[in-house]
Motif scaffolding. Structure first.
Motif, PDB file in Angstrom:
ATOM      1  N   VAL A   1       2.419   5.670   8.543  1.00  0.00           N
ATOM      2  CA  VAL A   1       3.084   4.507   9.121  1.00  0.00           C
ATOM      3  C   VAL A   1       3.379   4.833  10.584  1.00  0.00           C
ATOM      4  O   VAL A   1       3.818   5.937  10.901  1.00  0.00           O
ATOM      5  CB  VAL A   1       4.407   4.189   8.387  1.00  0.00           C
ATOM      6  CG1 VAL A   1       5.193   3.092   9.113  1.00  0.00           C
ATOM      7  CG2 VAL A   1       4.135   3.794   6.942  1.00  0.00           C
TER       8      VAL A   1
ATOM      9  N   GLU B   1       5.396   2.965  13.785  1.00  0.00           N
ATOM     10  CA  GLU B   1       6.187   1.852  14.300  1.00  0.00           C
ATOM     11  C   GLU B   1       6.524   2.107  15.768  1.00  0.00           C
ATOM     12  O   GLU B   1       6.827   3.232  16.157  1.00  0.00           O
ATOM     13  CB  GLU B   1       7.478   1.681  13.495  1.00  0.00           C
ATOM     14  CG  GLU B   1       7.233   1.257  12.053  1.00  0.00           C
ATOM     15  CD  GLU B   1       8.527   1.106  11.264  1.00  0.00           C
ATOM     16  OE1 GLU B   1       9.479   1.856  11.570  1.00  0.00           O
ATOM     17  OE2 GLU B   1       8.583   0.260  10.358  1.00  0.00           O
TER      18      GLU B   1
ATOM     19  N   ARG C   1       5.118  -2.679  13.526  1.00  0.00           N
ATOM     20  CA  ARG C   1       4.491  -1.701  12.642  1.00  0.00           C
ATOM     21  C   ARG C   1       2.978  -1.772  12.867  1.00  0.00           C
ATOM     22  O   ARG C   1       2.295  -2.643  12.341  1.00  0.00           O
ATOM     23  CB  ARG C   1       4.856  -1.980  11.188  1.00  0.00           C
ATOM     24  CG  ARG C   1       4.246  -0.988  10.215  1.00  0.00           C
ATOM     25  CD  ARG C   1       4.859  -1.052   8.840  1.00  0.00           C
ATOM     26  NE  ARG C   1       6.206  -0.474   8.811  1.00  0.00           N
ATOM     27  CZ  ARG C   1       6.802  -0.015   7.715  1.00  0.00           C
ATOM     28  NH1 ARG C   1       6.170  -0.067   6.546  1.00  0.00           N
ATOM     29  NH2 ARG C   1       8.014   0.480   7.774  1.00  0.00           N
TER      30      ARG C   1
ATOM     31  N   ASP D   1       0.498   0.605   8.665  1.00  0.00           N
ATOM     32  CA  ASP D   1       1.389   0.300   7.545  1.00  0.00           C
ATOM     33  C   ASP D   1       0.901   0.992   6.276  1.00  0.00           C
ATOM     34  O   ASP D   1       0.294   0.377   5.395  1.00  0.00           O
ATOM     35  CB  ASP D   1       1.460  -1.216   7.348  1.00  0.00           C
ATOM     36  CG  ASP D   1       2.547  -1.638   6.367  1.00  0.00           C
ATOM     37  OD1 ASP D   1       3.354  -0.778   5.959  1.00  0.00           O
ATOM     38  OD2 ASP D   1       2.587  -2.826   6.016  1.00  0.00           O
TER      39      ASP D   1
END
Length: 259
Positions: free
Chosen positions: A27, A29, A38, A41
């Motif tokens: 992930v 962000e 984001r 993901d």
């Protein structure tokens, strides 16, 4: 099957010997929590050694972030990234710089050559920066392989765009890297020259077992790969083996609606 996108969480934290690179639940962000974007993901993918993978997706799908996290240019917010069996998350910036210099090759849309250096000097540069011994025979082999055997003393301004990109590919190959990452490597080239460069990347895979991961928006470029990964909204939305330009173009047309 060369590229696998199934979940890899159950594997050892030391990676897998068959993979040149691996992302495990990555992930990424940007911005503050709750207001951030984001870009990736939960991406899990393993790319096998000796394969050619193209990464495609609409604008904002996470292609560049995928490359940056996989190559150790950016750190995931969570999840793990590996080059071979080396996890990148536990490395400091000095260690990452060393890893990128020794085990990763980069080919960008902008050739990023140093104008004052000759072809030979530009290709040698990663080894010089690393303080490693240059193998003259390997250098000559690389220059010959990329079609620059007679251009070693020329400077970038004396070369065409395609020749400059060949220098960049030779520079990426000189350290015998685990992976070569290409970020739109044919984006600044005309159609004929682009095909020559793509054929050269293809031959690096087929003839020497190199691993190539290329971000591109061009279905024709993607058709040179073994596998195409399609990203949408920061996730792997689909994959295609033995791609053709027409199939890739059709998949891209329907990617947003499908996702």
């Amino acid at each position: 099957m060369r590229t696998q996108t199934n979940s890899l969480r159950g594997q050892s934290s030391t990676g897998s010997p068959g993979f040149a690179l691996r992302l495990d639940g990555v992930v990424k962000e940007y911005g503050k929590s709750g207001r951030g974007v984001r870009a990736l993901d939960g991406v899990s993918v393993g790319i096998e050694r000796g394969s050619f993978t193209a990464v495609m997706g609409p604008s904002g799908s996470g292609k560049s972030t995928f490359l940056h996290c996989a190559a150790g240019l950016d750190k995931p917010s969570s999840g793990k990234a590996f080059i071979g069996d080396t996890e990148l998350g536990g490395m400091n910036e000095t260690q990452l710089t060393k890893l990128r210099r020794e085990r990763i090759g980069f080919v960008f849309q902008a050739f990023n050559l140093i104008p004052a250096l000759s072809v030979r000097q530009n290709v040698e540069l990663p080894l010089r920066l690393a303080g490693e011994r240059l193998d003259p025979a390997w250098l000559e082999e690389i220059l010959t392989r990329v079609g620059l055997g007679g251009r070693a003393t020329h400077r970038p301004a004396e070369l065409s765009g395609g020749q400059q990109q060949r220098v960049a590919i030779a520079r990426a190959l000189i350290t015998r890297p685990d992976v070569i990452f290409g970020d739109e490597p044919t984006g600044a080239l005309d159609t004929v020259t682009a095909k020559e460069i793509l054929s050269l990347l293809r031959s690096c895979v087929d003839e020497t077992g190199q691993t190539v991961v290329m971000v591109t928006h061009d279905p024709v470029a993607a058709s040179y790969a073994d596998t195409v990964l399609f990203l949408a909204d920061g996730r792997i939305a689909d994959r295609m083996h033995a791609p053709t330009a027409d199939r890739v173009a059709d998949r891209m047309t329907h990617l947003g609606a499908w996702a």
